[in-house]
Design an enzyme around this catalytic site. Structure first.
Site, PDB file in Angstrom:
ATOM      1  CD  GLU A 188      -2.865  20.619 -23.813  1.00 32.19           C
ATOM      2  OE1 GLU A 188      -3.801  19.828 -23.941  1.00 32.19           O
ATOM      3  OE2 GLU A 188      -3.025  21.809 -23.426  1.00 32.19           O
ATOM      4  CD  GLU A 229     -17.815  35.984   1.789  1.00 28.65           C
ATOM      5  OE1 GLU A 229     -17.909  36.923   2.606  1.00 28.65           O
ATOM      6  OE2 GLU A 229     -16.790  35.785   1.126  1.00 28.65           O
ATOM      7  CB  CYS A 265      -9.104  21.384 -26.716  1.00 28.60           C
ATOM      8  SG  CYS A 265      -7.790  22.437 -27.359  1.00 28.60           S
TER       9      CYS A 265
END
Length: 340
Positions: A46, A282, A71
């Site tokens: 923002e 992985e 926020c």
């Protein structure tokens, strides 16, 4: 809102531990400002959007779109709600509510109390998907967990025996480059002891520009030699062990877990405490199957290469679930989701 989401994706891999957020400011049907959150500690979406508007007098007659609730608390930067109120922006359109306890509806409440018209839930599903890592972390108190492996046409992930300590490639170079791109997008990467002993991997993103993930290694009895690449101090490394004889080094720490108990949940708990929001696993068959059996995974990315191994280590077994398929030359990539 679609533009907000597209902008927000520019922050994939760089905003941790913050969410990805995009913002667009519209006046008289035209975009007059836009921005996204680039890095934790830097201005939010923002702020960047407001700062990009050339004629600030238009803000008092504009609408600001933002993919995640603005926020309302002081963190590393001031509340975005205060900025919106200060600039007298009369309309706010929010994609989805922030699950973070410090915000979680308080931002919307603060804007409404200031007399601002707030619309919530535009492209909500897409905005939730955008921040699936952030949402999983705050709602389930664990990281977003991605399983990844490559298997041959005959369903093996590795040969039974190897002559050299390096990977046996099943996929093509484009698939391998994509994996390195993924490593820059996730906060951590996890492998088991045998993978380190067999392949001596660096676990970095050398084939794609971006941040290296935090390296996570299972090493129950300190079997991995100190000369292995995972101990080169080139990236933050956490070793999960049961050994008492561990000495932290410059960029390497050790976390003790009970290997006789639920390993997957202990690791997930530890990563939550370490503020790690996503991990790509992985590892070999044992490590991957540990998370599958514990039902602690959100997404699986499975490559099928264009080779046959004849014999070898069998690929992990996944429950049947929704999937999507992609071709990377002659490799097939299947992406599966584990929905509750």
């Amino acid at each position: 809102m679609s533009r907000c989401i597209a902008l927000a994706k520019n922050g994939l891999g760089t905003t941790y531990s913050n969410p990805m957020v995009g913002s667009v400011i519209v006046y008289d049907g035209k975009i007059i400002g836009e921005g996204w959150h680039k890095k934790a500690g830097e201005p939010h979406a923002e702020v960047n959007a407001v700062n990009s508007v050339q004629d600030k007098s238009l803000l008092s007659k504009a609408t600001i779109y933002v993919s995640l609730e603005p926020c309302s608390h002081f963190g590393k930067t001031p509340p975005c709600c205060d900025l919106i109120i200060k600039n007298k922006i009369p309309n706010v359109v929010v994609g989805t509510v922030d699950p973070f306890s410090e915000v979680s509806g308080n931002g919307i409440k603060k804007l409404i109390e200031a007399g601002i018209h707030v619309t919530v839930g535009i492209l909500e599903e897409e905005c939730n998907e955008l921040n699936k890592r952030f949402f999983t972390f705050h709602q389930k108190k664990r990281p977003y967990i991605i399983l990844k492996w490559a298997q041959s046409q005959d369903d093996f992930i590795a040969p039974l025996e190897k002559l050299e300590k390096k990977p046996v490639w099943i996929t093509n170079t484009y698939s391998r480059q994509l994996v390195h791109k993924w490593r820059t997008e996730e906060q951590a990467i996890l492998v088991g002891t045998q993978t380190v002993l067999d392949d001596n991997p660096k676990l970095n993103a050398r084939d794609w520009y971006g941040n290296n993930p935090v390296r996570l290694v299972l090493d129950q009895n300190s079997r991995i030699p100190k000369g292995n690449a995972v101990f080169d101090n080139q990236a933050r490394t956490i070793v999960f062990t049961n050994s008492q004889n561990t000495i932290p080094e410059e960029n390497t720490t050790f976390e003790r877990i009970d290997f006789k108990q639920n390993i997957a949940s202990q690791i997930a708990d530890s990563l939550y405490k370490n503020n790690i929001q996503s991990v790509i696993i992985e590892g070999g068959l044992r490590t991957l199957q540990t998370f599958i059996d514990a039902d602690l995974w959100d997404e699986a990315r499975v490559f099928r290469g264009n080779i046959n191994l004849g014999k070898g280590i069998q690929a992990p077994l996944l429950p049947k679930t929704n999937s999507e398929k992609h071709l990377i030359e002659r490799d097939e990539l299947t992406i599966l989701r584990n929905h509750d």
